[in-house]
Design a protein around this motif. Structure first.
Motif, PDB file in Angstrom:
ATOM      1  N   SER A  38      35.174  44.067  42.547  1.00 53.65           N
ATOM      2  CA  SER A  38      35.051  43.881  43.992  1.00 53.65           C
ATOM      3  C   SER A  38      33.830  44.617  44.543  1.00 53.65           C
ATOM      4  O   SER A  38      33.080  44.062  45.352  1.00 53.65           O
ATOM      5  N   GLN A  39      33.632  45.870  44.132  1.00 53.94           N
ATOM      6  CA  GLN A  39      32.462  46.628  44.579  1.00 53.94           C
ATOM      7  C   GLN A  39      31.173  45.940  44.135  1.00 53.94           C
ATOM      8  O   GLN A  39      30.220  45.839  44.906  1.00 53.94           O
ATOM      9  N   PHE A  40      31.143  45.466  42.901  1.00 54.63           N
ATOM     10  CA  PHE A  40      29.949  44.807  42.374  1.00 54.63           C
ATOM     11  C   PHE A  40      29.640  43.543  43.167  1.00 54.63           C
ATOM     12  O   PHE A  40      28.497  43.307  43.570  1.00 54.63           O
ATOM     13  N   GLU A  41      30.661  42.724  43.403  1.00 54.63           N
ATOM     14  CA  GLU A  41      30.453  41.464  44.116  1.00 54.63           C
ATOM     15  C   GLU A  41      29.940  41.684  45.532  1.00 54.63           C
ATOM     16  O   GLU A  41      29.149  40.907  46.044  1.00 54.63           O
ATOM     17  N   ARG A  42      30.383  42.761  46.158  1.00 54.31           N
ATOM     18  CA  ARG A  42      29.993  43.038  47.536  1.00 54.31           C
ATOM     19  C   ARG A  42      28.746  43.916  47.645  1.00 54.31           C
ATOM     20  O   ARG A  42      28.315  44.248  48.743  1.00 54.31           O
ATOM     21  N   GLY A  43      28.193  44.327  46.515  1.00 54.22           N
ATOM     22  CA  GLY A  43      27.001  45.170  46.541  1.00 54.22           C
ATOM     23  C   GLY A  43      27.273  46.573  47.036  1.00 54.22           C
ATOM     24  O   GLY A  43      26.386  47.237  47.573  1.00 54.22           O
ATOM     25  N   GLN A  44      28.491  47.063  46.835  1.00 56.18           N
ATOM     26  CA  GLN A  44      28.878  48.392  47.294  1.00 56.18           C
ATOM     27  C   GLN A  44      28.611  49.439  46.220  1.00 56.18           C
ATOM     28  O   GLN A  44      28.366  49.111  45.063  1.00 56.18           O
ATOM     29  N   ARG A  45      28.705  50.681  46.610  1.00 51.98           N
ATOM     30  CA  ARG A  45      28.591  51.791  45.667  1.00 51.98           C
ATOM     31  C   ARG A  45      29.971  52.183  45.188  1.00 51.98           C
ATOM     32  O   ARG A  45      30.972  51.905  45.843  1.00 51.98           O
ATOM     33  N   GLY A  46      30.007  52.858  44.049  1.00 47.98           N
ATOM     34  CA  GLY A  46      31.274  53.308  43.499  1.00 47.98           C
ATOM     35  C   GLY A  46      31.285  54.805  43.280  1.00 47.98           C
ATOM     36  O   GLY A  46      30.323  55.507  43.598  1.00 47.98           O
ATOM     37  N   SER A  47      32.364  55.301  42.695  1.00 45.60           N
ATOM     38  CA  SER A  47      32.502  56.730  42.445  1.00 45.60           C
ATOM     39  C   SER A  47      32.686  57.048  40.971  1.00 45.60           C
ATOM     40  O   SER A  47      32.873  58.194  40.602  1.00 45.60           O
ATOM     41  N   VAL A  48      32.632  56.032  40.113  1.00 42.31           N
ATOM     42  CA  VAL A  48      32.839  56.226  38.675  1.00 42.31           C
ATOM     43  C   VAL A  48      31.484  56.087  37.977  1.00 42.31           C
ATOM     44  O   VAL A  48      30.751  55.136  38.209  1.00 42.31           O
ATOM     45  N   PHE A  49      31.183  57.084  37.138  1.00 42.72           N
ATOM     46  CA  PHE A  49      29.895  57.116  36.455  1.00 42.72           C
ATOM     47  C   PHE A  49      30.074  57.535  35.007  1.00 42.72           C
ATOM     48  O   PHE A  49      31.026  58.233  34.667  1.00 42.72           O
ATOM     49  N   ILE A  50      29.125  57.123  34.175  1.00 39.79           N
ATOM     50  CA  ILE A  50      29.056  57.625  32.799  1.00 39.79           C
ATOM     51  C   ILE A  50      27.919  58.624  32.772  1.00 39.79           C
ATOM     52  O   ILE A  50      26.765  58.280  33.040  1.00 39.79           O
ATOM     53  N   ARG A  51      28.267  59.862  32.465  1.00 40.14           N
ATOM     54  CA  ARG A  51      27.252  60.914  32.429  1.00 40.14           C
ATOM     55  C   ARG A  51      26.384  60.779  31.186  1.00 40.14           C
ATOM     56  O   ARG A  51      26.665  60.004  30.286  1.00 40.14           O
ATOM     57  N   LEU A  52      25.308  61.564  31.158  1.00 39.46           N
ATOM     58  CA  LEU A  52      24.364  61.506  30.042  1.00 39.46           C
ATOM     59  C   LEU A  52      25.018  61.809  28.700  1.00 39.46           C
ATOM     60  O   LEU A  52      24.567  61.334  27.664  1.00 39.46           O
TER      61      LEU A  52
END
Length: 113
Positions: A38-52
């Motif tokens: 849903s976030q991707f389709e709407r061009g929104q930002r998220g809170s989940v990340f893959i760190r280095l």
């Protein structure tokens, strides 16, 4: 390496679309931003990340586990499994942006007055 627009799932069943992280902090400290479909389709930002280091962090939830770092989900990039499905941005994503939604509300209030 994760493929953009591909949908991946974690063992807990949550599904994400990997994207290039944006912003100064996100871009320098993370390999990927993981957006819900849903976030991707709407061009929104998220809170989940893959760190280095490959660990998955959700900055919206404090896991409350003293054995892990704050926001560490306990998952790594290796836990992500391709679902074989793909996501695409909505063609009217700009029309549904928060700024445009606020403008619509302003116009409707002005018209009702």
């Amino acid at each position: 390496m994760l493929l953009e627009e591909n949908i991946y799932s974690l063992p807990d069943g949550k599904e994400f679309v990997p994207c290039s992280p944006t912003g100064t902090l996100a871009g320098n400290r993370h390999l990927y931003a993981l957006l819900t479909v849903s976030q991707f389709e709407r061009g929104q930002r998220g809170s989940v990340f893959i760190r280095l280091d490959g660990r998955v962090f959700d900055y919206s939830i404090d896991q409350q586990d003293p054995a892990r770092e704050i926001f560490d989900t306990g998952y790594t990039i290796q836990d992500l499994q391709r679902t074989g499905r793909y996501a695409s941005r909505l063609s009217n994503a700009k029309a549904d942006s928060p700024a445009n939604q606020r403008e619509k509300v302003k116009r409707s209030k002005a018209g009702a007055a």
